[in-house]
Design an enzyme around this catalytic site. Structure first.
Site, PDB file in Angstrom:
ATOM      1  N   GLY A  50       0.651  -1.035  -0.019  1.00 27.16           N
ATOM      2  CA  GLY A  50      -0.070   0.340   0.269  1.00 27.16           C
ATOM      3  C   GLY A  50       0.466   1.511   0.225  1.00 27.16           C
ATOM      4  O   GLY A  50      -0.048   2.477  -0.071  1.00 27.16           O
ATOM      5  N   TYR A  51       2.131   1.416   0.590  1.00 24.39           N
ATOM      6  CA  TYR A  51       3.516   2.111   0.040  1.00 24.39           C
ATOM      7  C   TYR A  51       3.384   3.055  -1.369  1.00 24.39           C
ATOM      8  O   TYR A  51       3.675   1.855  -1.530  1.00 24.39           O
ATOM      9  CB  TYR A  51       4.510   2.260   0.517  1.00 24.39           C
ATOM     10  CG  TYR A  51       4.214   1.853   2.373  1.00 24.39           C
ATOM     11  CD1 TYR A  51       3.008   1.655   3.176  1.00 24.39           C
ATOM     12  CD2 TYR A  51       5.798   1.568   3.325  1.00 24.39           C
ATOM     13  CE1 TYR A  51       3.316   1.405   4.400  1.00 24.39           C
ATOM     14  CE2 TYR A  51       5.771   0.687   4.416  1.00 24.39           C
ATOM     15  CZ  TYR A  51       4.078   0.573   5.246  1.00 24.39           C
ATOM     16  OH  TYR A  51       5.046   0.229   6.414  1.00 24.39           O
ATOM     17  N   SER A  52       2.671   4.051  -1.516  1.00 26.88           N
ATOM     18  CA  SER A  52       2.461   5.326  -0.359  1.00 26.88           C
ATOM     19  C   SER A  52       1.124   5.819  -1.121  1.00 26.88           C
ATOM     20  O   SER A  52       1.035   7.056  -1.998  1.00 26.88           O
ATOM     21  CB  SER A  52       3.158   5.944  -0.605  1.00 26.88           C
ATOM     22  OG  SER A  52       3.803   6.587  -1.688  1.00 26.88           O
ATOM     23  N   GLU A  62       3.816   2.006  -4.827  1.00 29.50           N
ATOM     24  CA  GLU A  62       5.205   2.891  -5.379  1.00 29.50           C
ATOM     25  C   GLU A  62       6.497   3.224  -4.768  1.00 29.50           C
ATOM     26  O   GLU A  62       7.461   2.349  -5.763  1.00 29.50           O
ATOM     27  CB  GLU A  62       5.069   4.713  -5.047  1.00 29.50           C
ATOM     28  CG  GLU A  62       3.888   4.528  -6.556  1.00 29.50           C
ATOM     29  CD  GLU A  62       2.312   4.624  -5.983  1.00 29.50           C
ATOM     30  OE1 GLU A  62       1.270   4.792  -6.366  1.00 29.50           O
ATOM     31  OE2 GLU A  62       2.110   3.824  -4.491  1.00 29.50           O
TER      32      GLU A  62
END
Length: 316
Positions: A50-52, A62
């Site tokens: 899930g970053y970012s 990413e």
């Protein structure tokens, strides 16, 4: 150098957080940070699928893509262990069995590698039976796509359930726990999660080890927060007790000819069950003060002084 839990992952006392990659650090800067970390003896990079996604213009993944581009450019895959997580990517929410499998395969593509060294359940998913989640992780290990399992942000009750479920299913037990823990936030880990870690032999790798930046000493007035990406996170610690804690850190740092974040991490490394501290950097020049924690030995009275100052913050 030690090994993590019951794994063969070699562990430097500092784990490099990858949450800045593709957010506050562009690709070129991120590559320099990773190079500097490995050149300083580092062994484990931590990220999440899930970053970012929270950053404007980003959609998740990413950080993994940035690490993947570094792996391709550097050819140093066998020199570093990679940890990533599942449950918070916008396209792969939760811990349903099919989702865990699909998310892991998407992470592998973004990273450009054939295995994830440490795969975390990022956040608990109470809507999915633990048997389903634990079995999905075990299947990934059996397929060779994941080497070891970790758990993050689980309550003591749910962590105990995970362990009991894994034992009942004959599945791989977690080797790592990633809790929120630092001088300014101790209630999540102490005492129950700490006691589970000590009983099972897992290694705890706490995040927010520097209180979102507050324990770097950069923020001594509210004016210091203006325009900062982490301003909202840091602001919660602004109090007389919080600033007094930073003063104690500064005094001990002076005595060791060290920097404030070095001492904050060195204290963390003295705590029961802590295998390594996790911290991120937005620029390569921030890394030396983080890596230096491995070389600092605090005197008993210094550790006690920091713990007392921490007690005043966390009691409030």
């Amino acid at each position: 150098m030690t090994t993590l839990g019951g794994s063969d992952i070699e562990l430097h006392p500092l784990v490099l957080g990858g949450n800045t990659f593709g957010w506050t650090s562009d690709e070129a800067t991120s590559h320099r940070i990773i190079d500097a970390y490995l050149d300083g003896g580092g062994t484990l990079i931590d990220t999440a699928d899930g970053y970012s996604a929270w950053a404007p213009g980003n959609s998740g993944g990413e950080s993994e893509r940035t690490i993947g581009s570094w792996l391709r450019a550097s050819g140093r895959r066998d020199s570093v262990a990679i940890a990533t997580k599942v449950s918070r990517h916008p396209e792969f929410p939760g811990l349903g069995g099919a989702n865990v499998k699909a998310a892991a395969e998407a992470s592998l593509r973004r990273l450009g590698t054939d295995r994830i060294d440490l795969y975390y359940a990022h956040f608990d998913d109470p809507d999915t039976p633990l048997e389903e989640t634990v079995a999905a992780f075990a299947a990934l290990v059996k397929e060779g796509k994941v080497r070891y399992v970790g758990v993050s942000n689980y309550s003591p009750e749910r962590l105990r359930e995970w362990l009991e479920t894994a034992e009942r299913l004959g599945a791989d037990l977690p080797v790592a726990l990633q809790p929120h823990y630092s001088l300014v936030h101790r209630e999540t880990y102490e005492p129950e999660l700490r006691d589970i870690v000590l009983r099972t032999g897992m290694g705890a790798l706490p995040y927010y080890a520097l209180g979102g930046g507050f324990l770097t000493g950069k923020y001594r007035t509210r004016a210091d927060l203006e325009g900062r990406a982490r301003g909202t996170t840091v602001e919660r610690y602004f109090s007389d007790a919080g600033l007094a804690l930073v003063d104690v850190l500064a005094e001990i740092a002076d005595a060791h000819s060290a920097e404030i974040p070095t001492i904050a991490l060195a204290w963390l490394l003295t705590r029961p069950g802590i295998a390594a501290a996790l911290a991120s950097a937005s620029r390569p020049e921030q890394l030396p003060s983080l890596l230096a924690a491995a070389d600092v030995t605090l005197a008993d009275d210094e550790t006690a002084a920091l713990t007392r100052a921490s007690d005043a913050v966390t009691a409030g």
